[in-house]
Design an enzyme around this catalytic site. Structure first.
Site, PDB file in Angstrom:
ATOM      1  N   LYS A   5       0.848  -1.200   0.000  1.00  0.00           N
ATOM      2  CA  LYS A   5       0.000   0.000   0.000  1.00  0.00           C
ATOM      3  C   LYS A   5       0.877   1.242   0.000  1.00  0.00           C
ATOM      4  O   LYS A   5       1.697   1.444   0.910  1.00  0.00           O
ATOM      5  CB  LYS A   5      -0.852   0.036   1.264  1.00  0.00           C
ATOM      6  CG  LYS A   5      -2.232  -0.566   1.104  1.00  0.00           C
ATOM      7  CD  LYS A   5      -3.015  -0.340   2.392  1.00  0.00           C
ATOM      8  CE  LYS A   5      -4.466  -0.692   2.231  1.00  0.00           C
ATOM      9  NZ  LYS A   5      -5.199  -0.531   3.503  1.00  0.00           N
TER      10      LYS A   5
HETATM   11  C1  E4P Z   1      -8.422   1.930   4.687  1.00  0.00           C
HETATM   12  O1  E4P Z   1      -7.268   1.511   4.702  1.00  0.00           O
HETATM   13  C2  E4P Z   1      -9.494   1.269   5.440  1.00  0.00           C
HETATM   14  O2  E4P Z   1     -10.651   0.895   4.770  1.00  0.00           O
HETATM   15  C3  E4P Z   1      -9.739   1.924   6.729  1.00  0.00           C
HETATM   16  O3  E4P Z   1     -10.100   0.967   7.648  1.00  0.00           O
HETATM   17  C4  E4P Z   1     -10.550   3.188   6.749  1.00  0.00           C
HETATM   18  O4  E4P Z   1     -11.743   3.110   7.451  1.00  0.00           O
HETATM   19  P1  E4P Z   1     -12.335   4.334   8.304  1.00  0.00           P
HETATM   20  O5  E4P Z   1     -12.459   5.531   7.410  1.00  0.00           O
HETATM   21  O6  E4P Z   1     -13.678   3.881   8.820  1.00  0.00           O
HETATM   22  O7  E4P Z   1     -11.355   4.586   9.420  1.00  0.00           O
END
Ligand code: E4P
Length: 227
Positions: free
Chosen positions: A92
């Site tokens: 990532k």
């Molecule tokens: C991205 O890496 C993920 O989907 C992450 O858990 C973001 O989720 P959130 O916006 O609910 O924190």
């Protein structure tokens, strides 16, 4: 519909891989911290062990760099790939650094060198489209965060999908930042190739009162359960 498991919680990963629902796993530094891990590589190695045991294959596992400079990102991505020695490793790379500069060149260099990249933290279709052009295998659009930013998250997904299809790009859209179970269906309808789902939503997605009622009828008529 391809479903990834958005967690570093080993029990949850085991549960949903064993059920055959998970087609991959995505992690980030926040999810690793939440699961109690202080060292990422041993955590990812345990996840890989579960993937190999329960899926028998090399499903994609997203591991995120935690450097901000371009050279550091390339160096760390290369290090992680070689430390894990796992064919499903996907690195990532955030679309932007702290100073706001883009990381497209990092994506291009890593992808060109045969490392699978998942470009993360995309809020807008143009970021995702640019990352796809740079060679990312996956582009992660964070649906609820996109809405938090005042954008139309569903429109971001559908526009990205249209452009990927129009230009014949190989990237697949992973939609993350799912905060309610039924959002899984909405983002899928908008054009997500893959949805990465916090595992607490799987039981909700699978539940229908009528299914339980039907089972009760069957077991009652079989004489197993009293009416
Ligand atoms: C991205 O890496 C993920 O989907 C992450 O858990 C973001 O989720 P959130 O916006 O609910 O924190």
């Amino acid at each position: 519909m391809i479903l990834f498991i958005d967690t570093a919680d080993l029990e949850e990963i085991k549960r949903w891989l064993a059920a055959g629902v998970g087609d991959g796993v995505t992690t980030n530094p926040t999810l690793l911290k939440k699961a109690g891990f202080t060292e990422p590589v041993p955590a990812w190695k345990q996840i890989i062990g579960l993937i190999q045991k329960y899926s028998g294959g090399s499903l994609p596992l997203s591991v995120e760099v935690f450097r901000d400079d371009p050279e550091g990102m390339v160096e760390q991505a290369t290090e992680f790939v070689s430390a894990l020695g796992y064919a499903g490793t996907t690195v990532k790379i955030p679309i932007q650094a702290l100073d706001g500069s883009d990381r497209l060149r990092v994506i291009k260099v890593l992808s060109g060198g045969g490392i699978a990249v998942n470009c993360t933290a995309c809020m807008h279709w143009f970021q995702a489209f640019a990352a796809a052009k740079a060679g990312a295998k996956f582009v992660s659009l964070l649906y609820c965060r996109s809405n938090d930013a005042g954008l139309d998250g569903l429109d971001m997904i559908s526009r990205t999908r249209r452009l990927i299809d129009l230009h014949g790009l190989k990237a697949q859209i992973i939609v993350g930042s799912i905060r309610e179970a039924e959002q899984v269906f909405r983002v899928y309808d908008a054009g997500a190739h893959i949805i990465t789902v916090p595992p607490k939503f799987f039981p909700q997605l699978l539940h229908q009162d009528k299914s339980v009622e039907t089972q009760k009828q069957f077991l009652t008529d079989a004489g197993v359960v009293k009416a």
